[in-house]
Design an enzyme around this catalytic site. Structure first.
Site, PDB file in Angstrom:
ATOM      1  N   GLN A  98       8.155  34.490  79.596  1.00  0.00           N
ATOM      2  CA  GLN A  98       7.861  35.842  79.114  1.00  0.00           C
ATOM      3  C   GLN A  98       8.959  36.300  78.154  1.00  0.00           C
ATOM      4  O   GLN A  98      10.145  36.307  78.509  1.00  0.00           O
ATOM      5  CB  GLN A  98       7.748  36.841  80.261  1.00  0.00           C
ATOM      6  CG  GLN A  98       7.279  38.210  79.776  1.00  0.00           C
ATOM      7  CD  GLN A  98       7.359  39.291  80.833  1.00  0.00           C
ATOM      8  OE1 GLN A  98       8.456  39.666  81.250  1.00  0.00           O
ATOM      9  NE2 GLN A  98       6.214  39.787  81.263  1.00  0.00           N
ATOM     10  N   HIS A 174       5.922  40.489  76.406  1.00  0.00           N
ATOM     11  CA  HIS A 174       5.984  41.633  77.324  1.00  0.00           C
ATOM     12  C   HIS A 174       5.695  42.911  76.539  1.00  0.00           C
ATOM     13  O   HIS A 174       6.564  43.435  75.836  1.00  0.00           O
ATOM     14  CB  HIS A 174       7.364  41.701  77.972  1.00  0.00           C
ATOM     15  CG  HIS A 174       7.394  42.488  79.256  1.00  0.00           C
ATOM     16  ND1 HIS A 174       6.389  43.348  79.635  1.00  0.00           N
ATOM     17  CD2 HIS A 174       8.312  42.536  80.260  1.00  0.00           C
ATOM     18  CE1 HIS A 174       6.686  43.898  80.798  1.00  0.00           C
ATOM     19  NE2 HIS A 174       7.859  43.413  81.203  1.00  0.00           N
ATOM     20  N   TYR A 179       9.205  48.698  77.968  1.00  0.00           N
ATOM     21  CA  TYR A 179      10.101  47.965  77.084  1.00  0.00           C
ATOM     22  C   TYR A 179       9.655  48.108  75.630  1.00  0.00           C
ATOM     23  O   TYR A 179       8.780  48.913  75.315  1.00  0.00           O
ATOM     24  CB  TYR A 179      10.222  46.523  77.565  1.00  0.00           C
ATOM     25  CG  TYR A 179      10.796  46.458  78.963  1.00  0.00           C
ATOM     26  CD1 TYR A 179      12.037  47.036  79.259  1.00  0.00           C
ATOM     27  CD2 TYR A 179      10.102  45.866  80.020  1.00  0.00           C
ATOM     28  CE1 TYR A 179      12.564  47.033  80.533  1.00  0.00           C
ATOM     29  CE2 TYR A 179      10.625  45.849  81.300  1.00  0.00           C
ATOM     30  CZ  TYR A 179      11.846  46.437  81.554  1.00  0.00           C
ATOM     31  OH  TYR A 179      12.377  46.445  82.827  1.00  0.00           O
TER      32      TYR A 179
END
Length: 357
Positions: A98, A174, A179
């Site tokens: 990821q 991600h 984020y």
């Protein structure tokens, strides 16, 4: 539950079952971001699932937010991950890395260059972060200039290539959990007035550019993205336009032909069903708080093709076997989630050993 044990093909990868180890930060990397010495054992122990999605892995110095998280942009990172991935492959599972750029969820004390975090806009998340000297408030990030954004996209592209060099079967971008990609999507974190802010189309632009760049570099059939529709955490608020944004974004991502879409969502099955209709490839679903008794329900209902599990796999290296035999599950120890030694990392027993209370 039986459908969870059926094989499935993801892009160029054949999986032995539809159970996935969700990405989980464990903060046990070495100081330079190389996976720690126990990482290969930790992941190989859990290779009974069809697919392992490795913990969030930064594509650059700017992408790091937490202490002791791994990277995938130097030769040492590649060598470290190669050891991990070879151990997982030897046990018969597949592994995606990821790619996690944390954006504003960063503290200078935790990064190699000790610089201010970068983000769509100069808005702090109004939360703290653990550092070597304890909890500190996360400072206001630096807003990326328009001409810098292409460079951040390039970081994802290069990191994806390096992941494949390390032997990874693919990468998961991600785009969730507050984020960087999610920050561009959310109105509360993105107040830009250029082509990356304002409208739904503009706020989705960065996510789509990253997905296209990675797919171009390593193949769409080895590229995936994780999204978290409706998640409000660390100052993220998608506003009333949130559902429409995801309807648009998923439709556009579908045109790229990604290997799978990984959605984490607790409820709102109506929106989930609608996104499912807009997505023509495999859909992986993560339900925070899902119990072992609920495993397989989303695959059985047709809402998902695969189910990902976090704490259940963390605490039960033999999770699929326990599920099949209907034996008790170990309980995870939150005190050992982040950092530390083998305790709470590689010492969880299998079902025929002593159970963890």
């Amino acid at each position: 539950m039986n459908q969870l044990f059926c094989p499935v093909r993801i892009g160029r990868n054949q999986l032995s079952n539809r159970m996935v180890m969700a990405p989980m930060t464990r903060s046990r990397a070495l100081g330079d971001g190389t996976p720690g010495p126990l990482a290969a054992q930790y992941y190989a122990q859990r290779a009974g699932v069809g697919l392992i999605v490795a913990e969030g892995t930064q594509p650059s110095d700017d992408g790091q937010g937490y202490l002791a998280t791994p990277g995938i942009y130097t030769d040492r990172h590649v060598a470290g991950w190669r050891t991990v991935i070879e151990a997982v492959h030897a046990k018969g599972s597949r592994m995606f890395i990821q790619l996690m750029h944390v954006g504003r969820m960063s503290h200078p004390d935790n990064t190699p260059h000790h610089r201010q975090g970068v983000a769509p806009s100069a808005i702090a998340p109004a939360t703290g972060m653990f550092t070597a000297t304890g909890m500190q408030d996360i400072p206001v990030p630096r807003a990326l200039q328009t001409d810098e954004i292409a460079g951040v996209v390039e970081e994802f592209r290069i990191a994806a290539r390096r992941a494949i060099e390390a032997g990874a079967d693919g990468v998961e971008i991600h785009g969730a959990n507050a984020y960087l990609v999610h920050q561009f999507l959310a109105q509360s974190a993105n107040t830009r007035t250029d082509q990356y802010g304002g409208s739904i189309q503009n706020r989705s632009r960065f996510a789509l550019e990253v997905a296209r760049a990675v797919a171009q570099e390593i193949g769409a059939d080895r590229t995936a993205m994780r999204l978290s529709p409706g998640l409000s955490i660390w100052g993220i608020d998608e506003g009333d336009e949130g559902p429409d944004l995801y309807r648009y974004l998923v439709s556009e991502l579908d045109k790229i032909g990604l290997a799978y879409l990984h959605i984490t969502i607790k409820d709102n099955d109506a929106l989930l069903a609608e996104l499912r209709q807009r997505w023509s490839n495999l859909l992986m679903l993560n339900r925070p708080g899902r119990t072992a008794a609920e495993a397989g329900s989303d695959v059985a209902s047709g809402l998902a093709d695969l189910e990902s599990f976090g704490q259940l796999v963390l605490a039960n290296p033999d999770f699929p076997e326990r599920l099949k035999l209907n034996v008790p599950m170990n309980k995870p120890d939150p005190a050992t989630y982040y950092g530390g030694t083998d305790v709470g990392y590689t010492d969880y027993p299998s079902h025929n050993e002593t159970l963890v209370a």
